[in-house]
Design an enzyme around this catalytic site. Structure first.
Site, short mmCIF file in Angstrom:
data_model
loop_
_atom_site.label_atom_id
_atom_site.label_comp_id
_atom_site.label_asym_id
_atom_site.label_seq_id
_atom_site.Cartn_x
_atom_site.Cartn_y
_atom_site.Cartn_z
CE LYS A 191 -1.65 2.93 3.45
NZ LYS A 191 -1.80 3.97 2.17
N GLY A 243 7.19 4.56 8.13
CA GLY A 243 6.11 5.80 8.58
C GLY A 243 7.07 6.47 9.84
CB THR A 245 7.59 7.04 15.96
OG1 THR A 245 8.85 7.19 15.80
CG2 THR A 245 7.93 6.51 17.22
CB ALA A 246 2.18 8.68 15.80
N GLY A 248 3.83 3.98 13.62
CA GLY A 248 4.74 2.26 13.72
C GLY A 248 3.86 2.25 15.18
CD GLU A 265 12.84 3.99 8.22
OE1 GLU A 265 12.86 4.83 8.14
OE2 GLU A 265 13.63 3.38 6.79
CB CYS A 299 13.42 8.79 8.20
SG CYS A 299 14.08 7.25 7.05
CD GLU A 396 10.70 12.29 12.08
OE1 GLU A 396 9.24 11.13 11.47
OE2 GLU A 396 11.11 11.68 10.74
P1 NAI Z 1 1.74 7.88 8.59
O1 NAI Z 1 2.76 7.06 9.30
O2 NAI Z 1 0.26 8.07 8.69
O3 NAI Z 1 2.25 7.04 7.20
C1 NAI Z 1 2.56 6.57 6.04
C2 NAI Z 1 1.61 4.87 5.82
O4 NAI Z 1 1.43 4.66 6.98
C3 NAI Z 1 1.05 5.57 5.14
O5 NAI Z 1 0.77 4.86 3.42
C4 NAI Z 1 -0.19 5.44 5.85
O6 NAI Z 1 -1.17 5.30 4.69
C5 NAI Z 1 0.09 4.37 7.01
N1 NAI Z 1 -0.35 4.21 7.85
C6 NAI Z 1 -1.39 5.37 8.67
N2 NAI Z 1 -2.80 5.41 10.00
C7 NAI Z 1 -1.83 3.80 8.99
C8 NAI Z 1 -2.42 2.50 10.53
N3 NAI Z 1 -2.82 2.68 11.60
N4 NAI Z 1 -2.03 1.46 10.05
C9 NAI Z 1 -1.50 0.63 8.29
N5 NAI Z 1 -0.89 2.03 8.16
C10 NAI Z 1 -0.92 3.71 8.27
O7 NAI Z 1 2.49 9.05 8.47
P2 NAI Z 1 1.85 10.76 7.73
O8 NAI Z 1 0.88 10.83 8.76
O9 NAI Z 1 2.13 11.18 6.39
O10 NAI Z 1 3.34 11.70 8.11
C11 NAI Z 1 3.54 11.82 9.12
C12 NAI Z 1 4.09 12.42 10.23
O11 NAI Z 1 5.21 11.02 10.34
C13 NAI Z 1 5.94 13.07 9.67
O12 NAI Z 1 5.48 14.34 10.36
C14 NAI Z 1 6.43 13.03 10.04
O13 NAI Z 1 6.94 13.04 10.84
C15 NAI Z 1 6.55 11.03 9.60
N6 NAI Z 1 7.07 10.28 8.49
C16 NAI Z 1 7.89 9.29 8.75
C17 NAI Z 1 8.49 9.06 7.45
C18 NAI Z 1 9.62 7.99 8.15
O14 NAI Z 1 10.06 7.99 6.95
N7 NAI Z 1 10.62 8.17 8.86
C19 NAI Z 1 7.33 9.03 6.81
C20 NAI Z 1 6.19 9.36 6.79
C21 NAI Z 1 6.42 10.39 7.07
#
Ligand code: NAI
Ligand code: MG
Length: 486
Positions: A191, A243, A245-246, A248, A265, A299, A396
């Site tokens: 996804k 994605g 940490t929350a 994750g 990650e 990240c 972050e």
């Molecule tokens: P996110 O963690 O919500 O999104 C990442 C992926 O997870 C997306 O494909 C999303 O649709 C999916 N997702 C969201 N909720 C889920 C759940 N409950 N179960 C399974 N999958 C789910 O990140 P978001 O909201 O786009 O960004 C928020 C913050 O996260 C950013 O401001 C940044 O600080 C951080 N982030 C960190 C990343 C990294 O590689 N370390 C990448 C993206 C965001």
């Protein structure tokens, strides 16, 4: 003393836009299930826009639980009937084929990546797409050598892998996830993130063109609910997530007790440590690259600068001078250094931290660049005189925002570098090899660069300590999370 450099601000580059003629986008994308695009059972679609123009690029299917179920079943069927029975060397050939087609279509992938996600074309062209192809090439080579990777063991595939990826490196993250899964004999449901689904859908076209058996790779689009449906589907054997940490943490608690294997990650807050004996001009370029590369949507970005006190004033001045020359704007222009922020939501989050940093008492500096009227933009920003307890130092931000702190001794640098909840990456700049070894062995982070930053290679493992995640991706280490060795 050297005189201060001055820049003629009237001087500008002529625009050098990358052509979009070779890009073919459908108006509407369905879900890639069992080897072909199908309408979502949910009947729902959402739009993906270009964050630099706010214009719609395409409508994309919003997969509901029934759609996720169809995809997982297709992946299971493909695993049971074809993929798990195939000779590993044959599996490898399919992955090589994907690598070659991505390479052949690299220009198209790069342009779409910049349109859908806002990153500068120079980066998508020179970093994202070549590295994505390199990942497929690298793991294709492992497919028939797993017995050598784990001598004396009997590595076996797990079954169906569910993979959820973010928007900062959409194609590259898809490659990081899909390539090792296929090489180890698993089938996949992936996804992509809701703001950047297009290159994953283009990759679905490549997968069909490479003639992979139907169901070996399935791509379902949607937002968090679709991701959660995938994570919680009982037919999945392994989850790979990149994605926040929350999310994750939520996934880890969802998975507790299910027996599903997983890798996470997550976020980072890397310290980039510059000693007084470092090659300073090189370090300035490295610091700029570490945080402004990809708008800081990285990240492992070097978002905290720790500079030795004796050189702090001159280094910060050099950074400011260099920031004045950064070109912020159209991601498709080959001159652009800093592109668009990925979404309005992310821009709001960054702006929240800009306000917070000023309230916390750090000194904010931004160059005087003009920003386009439409789209989501943020000036490269530094916060000088930040403190360890500031939230802008601890949390972050995921944007082009650098905090600056000083240190006197190596001990103090290590103390400060390690003192956040994260531990994904770090950087050390010094002339002394012994200092590099001392620092890298004491920094609690998964990847540490010395006298460089943000360098990636498919052969090198990547992953975090503490709240930055669990497990490793990339290299030989990246095979293990997709295998059972008993
Ligand atoms: P996110 O963690 O919500 O999104 C990442 C992926 O997870 C997306 O494909 C999303 O649709 C999916 N997702 C969201 N909720 C889920 C759940 N409950 N179960 C399974 N999958 C789910 O990140 P978001 O909201 O786009 O960004 C928020 C913050 O996260 C950013 O401001 C940044 O600080 C951080 N982030 C960190 C990343 C990294 O590689 N370390 C990448 C993206 C965001
Ligand atoms: Mg988009």
């Amino acid at each position: 003393m050297a005189s201060k450099l001055t820049f003629d601000t009237d001087w500008t580059y002529a625009p050098a836009p990358e052509g979009t003629a070779n890009v073919k986008l459908e108006k509407r994308y369905g879900l890639f299930i069992n080897g072909r695009f199908t309408e979502p059972k949910s009947g729902k679609y959402f739009r993906t826009i270009s964050p630099s123009t706010e214009k719609k690029l395409a409508d994309v299917a919003d997969a509901g639980p029934d759609d996720v179920d169809r995809a997982v079943k297709a992946a299971r069927r493909a695993y049971d009937t074809v993929w798990s029975k195939m000779k590993p060397s044959e599996r490898g050939k399919y992955i090589f084929r994907i690598a070659r087609i991505v390479q052949e279509r690299s220009r198209e992938f790069a342009v779409i990546e910049s349109m859908d996600g806002g990153k500068p074309i120079r980066e998508s062209r020179d970093v994202d797409v070549p590295l994505a192809a390199a990942h497929f090439f690298y793991y294709a080579g492992w497919a028939d050598k797993l017995d050598y990777a784990f001598p004396g063991k009997s590595p076996r595939a797990l079954g169906v892998a569910g993979q959820v990826i973010p928007w900062n490196f959409p194609l590259l993250m898809a490659a990081w996830k899909i390539a090792p899964a296929l090489a180890t004999g698993n089938t996949v449901v992936l996804k992509p993130a809701e703001t950047t689904p297009l290159t994953a859908l283009k990759l679905a076209e490549v997968i069909a063109e490479a003639d992979l058996p139907p169901g070996v790779v399935n791509i379902v689009t949607g937002a968090g609910e679709t991701g959660a449906a995938l994570v919680n589907h009982p037919g999945i054997n392994k989850i790979a997530f990149t994605g926040s940490t929350a999310v994750g943490k939520k996934i880890q608690s969802d998975l507790a007790g299910t027996g599903k294997k997983f890798t996470l990650e997550l976020g980072g807050k890397a310290a980039n440590i510059v000693f007084e004996d470092a090659p300073i001009d090189q370090a300035v370029e490295g610091i700029i690259n570490a945080i402004f590369f990809n708008q800081g949507h990285v990240c492992c970005a070097g978002s905290r600068l720790l500079v030795q006190e004796s050189i702090a004033t001159s280094l910060v001045q050099k950074l400011k001078d260099r920031m004045e020359t950064l070109i912020v704007g159209d991601p498709l222009d080959k001159n652009t250094d800093v592109g668009a922020i990925n979404s309005r939501m992310q821009l709001k989050k960054i702006e929240y931290y800009l306000k917070l940093g000023r309230e916390e008492g750090a000194d904010m500096y931004q160059p005087a660049c003009t920003l386009p009227e439409k789209g989501f933009w943020c000036r490269p920003t530094l916060f000088d005189h930040a403190s360890q307890s500031h939230r802008i130092v601890q949390e972050e931000i995921f944007g082009p925002v650098l905090t600056i702190q000083t240190f006197r001794t190596a001990e103090e640098a290590i103390e400060k570098a390690n003192n956040t909840p994260f531990g994904l990456s770090g950087g050390v700049w010094t002339d002394k090899g012994a200092k590099i070894f001392e620092m890298t062995s004491r920094l609690r982070a998964g990847v540490i660069w010395a006298n460089t930053f943000n360098k990636f290679d498919p052969g090198s493992p990547f992953g975090g300590y503490k709240e930055s995640g669990l497990g490793r991706e990339g290299g030989m280490h990246g095979l293990l999370p997709y295998l059972s060795l008993n």
